[in-house]
Motif scaffolding. Sequence first.
Motif, PDB file in Angstrom:
ATOM      1  N   ASP A   1       0.849  -1.189   0.000  1.00  0.00           N
ATOM      2  CA  ASP A   1       0.000   0.000   0.000  1.00  0.00           C
ATOM      3  C   ASP A   1       0.880   1.232   0.000  1.00  0.00           C
ATOM      4  N   GLY A   2       1.460   1.529  -1.127  1.00  0.00           N
ATOM      5  CA  GLY A   2       2.293   2.715  -1.213  1.00  0.00           C
ATOM      6  C   GLY A   2       3.096   2.735  -2.492  1.00  0.00           C
ATOM      7  N   ASP A   3       3.663   3.906  -2.748  1.00  0.00           N
ATOM      8  CA  ASP A   3       4.468   4.108  -3.948  1.00  0.00           C
ATOM      9  C   ASP A   3       5.742   4.846  -3.571  1.00  0.00           C
ATOM     10  N   LEU A   4       6.799   4.580  -4.286  1.00  0.00           N
ATOM     11  CA  LEU A   4       8.017   5.374  -4.204  1.00  0.00           C
ATOM     12  C   LEU A   4       8.021   6.250  -5.448  1.00  0.00           C
TER      13      LEU A   4
ATOM     14  N   LEU B   1       3.835  17.692   4.952  1.00  0.00           N
ATOM     15  CA  LEU B   1       3.542  16.452   4.227  1.00  0.00           C
ATOM     16  C   LEU B   1       2.425  15.697   4.938  1.00  0.00           C
ATOM     17  N   PRO B   2       1.589  15.008   4.182  1.00  0.00           N
ATOM     18  CA  PRO B   2       0.542  14.214   4.824  1.00  0.00           C
ATOM     19  C   PRO B   2       1.150  13.095   5.668  1.00  0.00           C
ATOM     20  N   GLU B   3       0.386  12.600   6.621  1.00  0.00           N
ATOM     21  CA  GLU B   3       0.850  11.569   7.555  1.00  0.00           C
ATOM     22  C   GLU B   3       1.390  10.330   6.831  1.00  0.00           C
TER      23      GLU B   3
ATOM     24  N   SER C   1       6.540  10.494   3.207  1.00  0.00           N
ATOM     25  CA  SER C   1       7.831  10.845   3.783  1.00  0.00           C
ATOM     26  C   SER C   1       8.866  10.942   2.669  1.00  0.00           C
ATOM     27  N   ILE C   2       9.776  11.901   2.786  1.00  0.00           N
ATOM     28  CA  ILE C   2      10.873  11.998   1.831  1.00  0.00           C
ATOM     29  C   ILE C   2      11.910  10.944   2.194  1.00  0.00           C
TER      30      ILE C   2
ATOM     31  N   PHE D   1       8.136   8.501  -0.417  1.00  0.00           N
ATOM     32  CA  PHE D   1       7.240   7.367  -0.202  1.00  0.00           C
ATOM     33  C   PHE D   1       5.875   7.944   0.106  1.00  0.00           C
ATOM     34  N   SER D   2       4.845   7.410  -0.533  1.00  0.00           N
ATOM     35  CA  SER D   2       3.485   7.877  -0.290  1.00  0.00           C
ATOM     36  C   SER D   2       2.517   6.706  -0.308  1.00  0.00           C
ATOM     37  N   GLN D   3       1.630   6.679   0.683  1.00  0.00           N
ATOM     38  CA  GLN D   3       0.526   5.729   0.611  1.00  0.00           C
ATOM     39  C   GLN D   3      -0.378   6.171  -0.534  1.00  0.00           C
ATOM     40  N   HIS D   4      -1.069   5.213  -1.140  1.00  0.00           N
ATOM     41  CA  HIS D   4      -1.873   5.512  -2.325  1.00  0.00           C
ATOM     42  C   HIS D   4      -2.852   6.664  -2.093  1.00  0.00           C
ATOM     43  N   GLU D   5      -3.506   6.683  -0.953  1.00  0.00           N
ATOM     44  CA  GLU D   5      -4.531   7.706  -0.706  1.00  0.00           C
ATOM     45  C   GLU D   5      -3.940   9.105  -0.486  1.00  0.00           C
ATOM     46  N   GLU D   6      -2.642   9.208  -0.304  1.00  0.00           N
ATOM     47  CA  GLU D   6      -1.980  10.509  -0.097  1.00  0.00           C
ATOM     48  C   GLU D   6      -1.341  11.054  -1.371  1.00  0.00           C
ATOM     49  N   ARG D   7      -1.374  10.271  -2.439  1.00  0.00           N
ATOM     50  CA  ARG D   7      -0.640  10.647  -3.658  1.00  0.00           C
ATOM     51  C   ARG D   7      -1.100  11.982  -4.243  1.00  0.00           C
ATOM     52  N   ALA D   8      -2.378  12.255  -4.251  1.00  0.00           N
ATOM     53  CA  ALA D   8      -2.876  13.508  -4.829  1.00  0.00           C
ATOM     54  C   ALA D   8      -2.324  14.715  -4.074  1.00  0.00           C
TER      55      ALA D   8
END
Length: 98
Positions: free
Chosen positions: A22-25, A46-48, A51-52, A79-86
């Motif tokens: 559940d996340g993307d780099l 940055l959203p919870e 993280s850089i 690194f971002s969880q999918h729901e934080e990508r936007a």
Amino acid sequence: MDVPPAAEPHATLEITSMGEIDGDLLLFHIDSSVLACDGAIRDLHLPEGASIALIVRGPKLLAARGHTILREDDQVYVFSQHEERALVTLIFGQPKEV
């Protein structure tokens, strides 16, 4: 207006997943038009779920600290969880293809 292509980073970072995660780099090239340019990481809010992970500045690898200022032409791995990508793309712009 013609925008020259961003330089390729001196270093790359990759994650190999053995299953679904559940996340993307994401890789971002910092240019003067993005919110993150010339800002301290602590001020980006940055959203919870983001993280850089690494900053590539020319030939240097930099650890991401709250006081670190992101500069034009930095390559930033987030690194971002999918729901934080936007929200992450609002801060950093569109990610580069990795």
